[in-house]
Design an enzyme around this catalytic site. Structure first.
Site, PDB file in Angstrom:
ATOM      1  N   ARG A 219       2.541  -1.209  10.800  1.00 21.00           N
ATOM      2  CA  ARG A 219       3.548  -1.205  11.861  1.00 21.00           C
ATOM      3  C   ARG A 219       3.864  -2.554  12.497  1.00 21.00           C
ATOM      4  NH1 ARG A 219       0.950   4.321  14.087  1.00 21.00           N
ATOM      5  NH2 ARG A 219      -0.800   3.273  13.063  1.00 21.00           N
TER       6      ARG A 219
ATOM      7  N   ASP B   6     -13.979  14.753  -3.484  1.00 18.91           N
ATOM      8  CA  ASP B   6     -14.181  16.106  -4.006  1.00 18.91           C
ATOM      9  C   ASP B   6     -15.429  16.065  -4.869  1.00 18.91           C
ATOM     10  OD1 ASP B   6     -13.674  18.811  -5.033  1.00 18.91           O
ATOM     11  OD2 ASP B   6     -11.603  18.490  -4.425  1.00 18.91           O
TER      12      ASP B   6
ATOM     13  N   LYS C 107      -7.610   8.122  -1.078  1.00 23.02           N
ATOM     14  CA  LYS C 107      -8.933   8.492  -0.559  1.00 23.02           C
ATOM     15  C   LYS C 107      -9.489   9.745  -1.243  1.00 23.02           C
ATOM     16  CE  LYS C 107      -7.829   6.650   4.066  1.00 23.02           C
ATOM     17  NZ  LYS C 107      -6.384   6.357   3.881  1.00 23.02           N
TER      18      LYS C 107
ATOM     19  N   ASP D  82      -3.554   4.374  -1.875  1.00 16.74           N
ATOM     20  CA  ASP D  82      -4.527   4.756  -0.855  1.00 16.74           C
ATOM     21  C   ASP D  82      -4.523   6.276  -0.668  1.00 16.74           C
ATOM     22  OD1 ASP D  82      -6.246   4.743   1.340  1.00 16.74           O
ATOM     23  OD2 ASP D  82      -4.638   4.288   2.764  1.00 16.74           O
TER      24      ASP D  82
ATOM     25  N   LYS E  69       0.844  -1.201   0.000  1.00 18.91           N
ATOM     26  CA  LYS E  69       0.000   0.000   0.000  1.00 18.91           C
ATOM     27  C   LYS E  69       0.874   1.244   0.000  1.00 18.91           C
ATOM     28  CE  LYS E  69      -2.176   1.645   3.750  1.00 18.91           C
ATOM     29  NZ  LYS E  69      -1.945   3.125   3.824  1.00 18.91           N
TER      30      LYS E  69
ATOM     31  N   THR F 207     -10.863   3.220  10.352  1.00 15.21           N
ATOM     32  CA  THR F 207     -10.763   2.284  11.469  1.00 15.21           C
ATOM     33  C   THR F 207     -10.181   2.922  12.727  1.00 15.21           C
ATOM     34  OG1 THR F 207      -8.666   1.502  10.529  1.00 15.21           O
ATOM     35  CG2 THR F 207     -10.634   0.220  10.045  1.00 15.21           C
TER      36      THR F 207
END
Length: 236
Positions: free
Chosen positions: A214, A64, A61, A59, A32, A123
């Site tokens: 992570r 608009d 997002k 990614d 990603k 999330t």
């Protein structure tokens, strides 16, 4: 190679990306590229990953007015990524415009059409934060509603937490892609995630892809951490 695992490259520099990808080798085939990396190095990260034969989930997002998102989606289609996303709260018309732009641009360029998915509710959003936003629906109900709206708009799937995956699968069908962030192996730190699940639980709930950052990238031995997650996923 299990491409259900997508490793999040939350870095500022391409050198860090190259070190991790080389370390993980053929264990990971999907990565990603999010806003942090893309805004620092631009398309260089996507180009590097594609040269390594990796799939890319971009990614960014997009959110608009419909025309702006459609033009942006067309530009991203030309990058050769496997999947990218928009925000479902942009509305039905915005998502429909994006889906149309992706299909038309892929046909014009004679390239494989990337999967287009929609972010539902981040999330990281907790119940308390959700209440402060003033929505009438619960998080779960809002996620389900947005997933159905994305499906109606012609999108391929959604980004949602593992906690909503099972219900999305029921109402949107088994072919509708569910990408789940907030995946944490047993004992891993939650960091800034609120709605989480283990890899096995997320897959059991119906997720197609698991996004993990992570717990792998910050591990003392990222390859060992990735292999442990893949082993748990392989049982499903």
């Amino acid at each position: 190679m299990d491409k259900r695992l997508i490793v999040a490259l939350d870095y500022d520099k391409l050198d860090d990306v190259e070190r991790l990808v080389e370390l993980l080798g053929d264990a990971v085939g999907y990565y990603k590229v999010g806003m942090q990396l893309f805004y620092n190095v631009g398309t260089a990260a996507v180009d590097y990953l594609r040269r390594q034969g990796k799939d890319v989930f971009l990614d960014l997002k997009l959110h608009d007015i419909p025309n702006t998102v459609a033009q942006s989606a067309a530009a991203l289609t030309g990058l050769g990524v496997s999947m990218f996303n928009v925000h479902a709260v942009g509305g039905l018309s915005m998502m429909q415009a994006a889906a149309k732009a992706v299909s038309e641009t892929a046909a014009q360029l004679n390239v494989t059409r990337p999967k287009l998915i929609a972010v539902t509710v981040l999330t990281s959003i907790s119940g308390a934060e959700w209440a402060a936003l003033g929505y009438q629906r619960s998080i779960r109900d809002q996620v389900i509603h947005l997933a159905q709206l994305a499906r109606q708009a012609g999108l391929d799937g959604v980004v949602a937490s593992p906690q909503e995956a099972e219900q999305i699968r029921k109402v949107c069908g088994k072919e509708f892609i569910i990408v789940t962030p907030g995946v944490r192996p047993q004992g891993a730190a939650l960091n800034d995630q609120s709605r989480v699940a283990t890899p096995a639980a997320a897959l059991a709930a119906g997720a197609h892809y698991l996004v993990v950052g992570r717990p792998i990238t910050a591990a003392d031995d990222p390859r060992t951490a990735a292999m442990a997650i893949l082993q748990e996923m392989g049982a499903k």
